[in-house]
Motif scaffolding. Structure first.
Motif, PDB file in Angstrom:
ATOM      1  N   CYS A  12       0.471  -1.194  -0.114  1.00 38.96           N
ATOM      2  CA  CYS A  12      -0.379   0.049   0.068  1.00 38.96           C
ATOM      3  C   CYS A  12       0.967   1.868   0.451  1.00 38.96           C
ATOM      4  O   CYS A  12       0.392   2.351  -0.720  1.00 38.96           O
ATOM      5  CB  CYS A  12      -0.807  -0.124   0.769  1.00 38.96           C
ATOM      6  SG  CYS A  12      -2.340  -1.595   1.202  1.00 38.96           S
ATOM      7  N   ALA A  37       1.866   2.006  -3.459  1.00 40.39           N
ATOM      8  CA  ALA A  37       0.735   1.843  -4.915  1.00 40.39           C
ATOM      9  C   ALA A  37       1.762   3.148  -5.266  1.00 40.39           C
ATOM     10  O   ALA A  37       1.607   4.871  -4.776  1.00 40.39           O
ATOM     11  CB  ALA A  37      -0.149   1.845  -3.948  1.00 40.39           C
ATOM     12  N   SER A  96      -1.446   4.281  -7.923  1.00 40.39           N
ATOM     13  CA  SER A  96      -2.906   4.291  -8.073  1.00 40.39           C
ATOM     14  C   SER A  96      -3.622   4.284  -6.829  1.00 40.39           C
ATOM     15  O   SER A  96      -3.491   3.043  -6.576  1.00 40.39           O
ATOM     16  CB  SER A  96      -2.931   3.524  -9.532  1.00 40.39           C
ATOM     17  OG  SER A  96      -3.008   2.213  -9.418  1.00 40.39           O
ATOM     18  N   SER A 106      -5.834   2.223  -7.868  1.00 40.51           N
ATOM     19  CA  SER A 106      -6.616   1.038  -8.211  1.00 40.51           C
ATOM     20  C   SER A 106      -5.763  -0.031  -7.866  1.00 40.51           C
ATOM     21  O   SER A 106      -5.859  -1.122  -6.853  1.00 40.51           O
ATOM     22  CB  SER A 106      -6.427   0.687 -10.021  1.00 40.51           C
ATOM     23  OG  SER A 106      -5.093   1.757  -9.840  1.00 40.51           O
ATOM     24  N   SER A 107      -4.352   0.413  -7.604  1.00 36.33           N
ATOM     25  CA  SER A 107      -3.407  -0.097  -7.248  1.00 36.33           C
ATOM     26  C   SER A 107      -3.376  -0.541  -5.752  1.00 36.33           C
ATOM     27  O   SER A 107      -4.147  -1.368  -4.778  1.00 36.33           O
ATOM     28  CB  SER A 107      -1.918  -0.436  -7.514  1.00 36.33           C
ATOM     29  OG  SER A 107      -1.887   1.233  -7.069  1.00 36.33           O
ATOM     30  N   VAL A 114      -6.791  -2.920  -4.594  1.00 36.98           N
ATOM     31  CA  VAL A 114      -6.421  -4.267  -4.434  1.00 36.98           C
ATOM     32  C   VAL A 114      -5.145  -4.548  -3.311  1.00 36.98           C
ATOM     33  O   VAL A 114      -5.440  -5.256  -2.961  1.00 36.98           O
ATOM     34  CB  VAL A 114      -5.502  -4.412  -6.097  1.00 36.98           C
ATOM     35  CG1 VAL A 114      -5.195  -5.684  -6.482  1.00 36.98           C
ATOM     36  CG2 VAL A 114      -6.450  -4.352  -6.828  1.00 36.98           C
TER      37      VAL A 114
END
Length: 563
Positions: free
Chosen positions: A114, A117, A119, A121-122, A125
């Protein structure tokens, strides 16, 4: 009946709580087991509040939309809630230590991901992975308490468990605010995720001293069909609850919410048929036939609903209404956390002196705390300094802390060893469902109250706005037009439900920029006044709702006496 242990000091109580069921276990291992339990609770609970604080920074750093960054928060809650029962059941089957270790590894790795990350979106996830990992960890905590500690020791451990939850919830916001202000190595919002990595590694290092325990010894395969029914039904229930207010309750989400009822009913029917055929169900739904468990779950539902609702509306009032920073808001609610911590820590001694009526005491104080806070808000209005809330928040915290720890013990005390993981998963899932429902319902109340009161809030500041416009020598006709635009702008902004949004009615032309400071000042004052009114109203609603705790608690006490 008196008992010499009743007068033990807090340090002696902690040492006593660290003594598990197996007396031969070395003292070091006893303390490490307790440390693992408390740190795991802190890690999972604090994460929610720490990340909440960083939402604006995440939105700014990833150049994300408001709805996208909100899903960063809800994706964790959703994944956590729908997989908690699975986590508890797997712990029963394959070993609680094993699932705890897997959960901590997953949580630590996903926290690191995290923080890396690039973006939204990632990040979503990785937050889902983080939520699933938390669902593997948390049911094992309650199961370890039930299986590793003798009955006379559990009350003290559950008291520390409640204290850890209180510290995590209260300090999470402070930790997040401090990390963002400190901003080590210029990492900005990423530090709030990296914070969990060393804590996770510390827990992993201590888990090697925990002994493995299991529930079911059956060689029959796990009921994955039942697991699918449960997960699907919980998803259909919780997803609309966490997203509905943000998306203004579209028909699809409402339909999903309604359809969750027959899906969950079908799950219960399927599990009963499995048990009737002599097969091992995914969860033992007959647990709800135990009146103590069922009534305890109802009390948990009411308590957690009100807690979630309070945290939401207080954050909105302090940060969106009064413009406080997250750190300032966290400092203001510290007395509540202190009261919760103290009550949880001393809950075992309170139960020894008052018996089950400590729950009655907690129920009464919880309702009284909301009423006292509502009166305090009415008195201070928008001129809050912070110290005015201390007595009310302390009462509220003591009330909730007096309920939480003894209640968890009461709910799980009669559960058979083979069902401990299943019951723990149900309890923690119930808590998350209650949180989601509490936020959804109070969100509706808050937004409707703000919308109904918007015109009065803006009209209250029209005379002050017009006085400022007169000093700028604005014509009378234009003054009336700007006053109407001010009221229309504020009403549209309030009904948007998006603090980052700007309605078309709020846009000024280039030649009107001279009056912009006046309009902004008026909007700020109207917002503060409107949120103060709505917050007070919500507190009265919460006080009325928590009145349900008293008859439920008295019913649970009668059930305990007749058992």
């Amino acid at each position: 009946m008196s008992n010499p242990t009743h007068s033990a000091s807090p340090s002696q109580s902690v040492r006593a709580a660290a003594e598990p069921l197996i007396g031969e276990r070395p003292q070091l291992k006893s303390h490490l087991l307790l440390a693992v339990i408390l740190l795991t609770v802190f890690l999972a609970v604090a994460n929610v509040f720490i990340v909440n604080v960083a939402t604006p920074a995440i939105q700014r750093g990833l150049q994300a939309g408001f709805s996208g960054v909100q899903f960063v928060l809800t994706s964790y809650t959703l994944a956590y809630a729908v997989t908690l029962i699975i986590g508890g059941r797997l712990g029963d089957r394959y070993g609680r230590k094993r699932l705890l270790v897997l959960g901590v590894i997953g949580f630590t790795v996903s926290s690191l991901l995290c923080g890396l990350a690039e973006s939204v979106s990632s990040l979503v996830v990785f937050r889902i992975l983080q939520g699933v990992s938390a669902a593997f960890m948390m049911p094992q905590v309650l199961s370890l308490i039930q299986t590793s500690y003798a009955p006379d020791k559990r009350a003290g451990v559950f008291g520390l468990y409640g204290a850890a939850q209180g510290i995590a919830a209260t300090s999470g916001q402070l930790i997040g605010g401090l990390l963002l202000r400190w901003d080590p190595a210029g990492l900005d919002w990423r530090t709030v995720f990296f914070f969990s990595v060393p804590v996770g590694l510390l827990i992993l290092g201590m888990t090697m001293y925990i002994e493995e325990t299991k529930g079911s010894s059956s060689s029959e395969k796990l009921d994955w069909i039942g697991a699918a029914w449960a997960t699907g039904g919980l998803f259909m229930l919780i997803f609309p609850l966490v997203q509905g207010q943000k998306e203004h309750w579209p028909a699809g989400l409402v339909a999903c919410l309604i359809l969750s009822v027959p899906v969950l009913a079908a799950f219960v029917f399927y599990e009963r048929r499995m048990a009737a055929r002599g097969r091992e169900p995914f969860i033992n739904v007959s647990l709800f036939a135990q009146r103590r468990f069922a009534m305890g779950m109802l009390i948990v539902f009411v308590l957690l609903c009100s807690q979630a609702a309070y945290f939401l509306v207080s954050a909105y009032f302090l940060q969106l209404g009064l413009g406080f920073t997250a750190l300032q808001a966290g400092m203001i609610i510290l007395p509540m956390g202190a009261g919760y911590f103290a009550a949880s820590l001393y809950s075992a001694k309170a139960v020894a002196k008052l018996g089950p009526h400590v729950l009655t005491f907690g129920a009464l104080l919880t309702t009284a705390g909301y009423l006292l806070l509502a009166l305090s808000v009415h008195r201070t209005g928008t001129s809050l300094q912070g110290y005015e809330w201390i007595p009310a928040l302390a009462v509220l915290g003591i009330g909730q802390g007096s309920l939480a720890a003894p209640l968890t013990n009461a709910v799980l005390s009669r559960i058979q060893r083979q069902d401990v993981g299943s019951a723990s998963g149900i309890l923690t899932t119930g808590m998350q469902v209650a949180f989601a429902i509490g936020i959804a319902l109070i969100g509706i109340v808050l937004m409707n109250t703000l919308g109904r009161h918007a015109d009065l809030a803006s009209a209250r500041h029209v005379p002050e706005l017009q006085a400022g416009l007169m000093k700028l020598q604005v014509s009378e006709n234009r003054m009336e037009e700007l006053s109407r635009q001010f009221q229309s702008c504020y009403g549209d902004y309030t009904r948007m439900g998006d603090p980052a949004g700007i309605p078309a009615s709020c846009v000024l032309t280039a030649e009107e920029t001279s009056v912009k400071p006046l309009l902004l000042s008026g909007l700020k004052q109207a917002t503060a006044y409107n949120y103060a009114y709505a917050f007070e109203y919500c507190l009265y609603v919460l006080a009325a709702f928590t009145l349900l705790l008293l008859p439920l608690v008295l019913g649970l006490i009668r059930e305990k006496r007749s058992a």
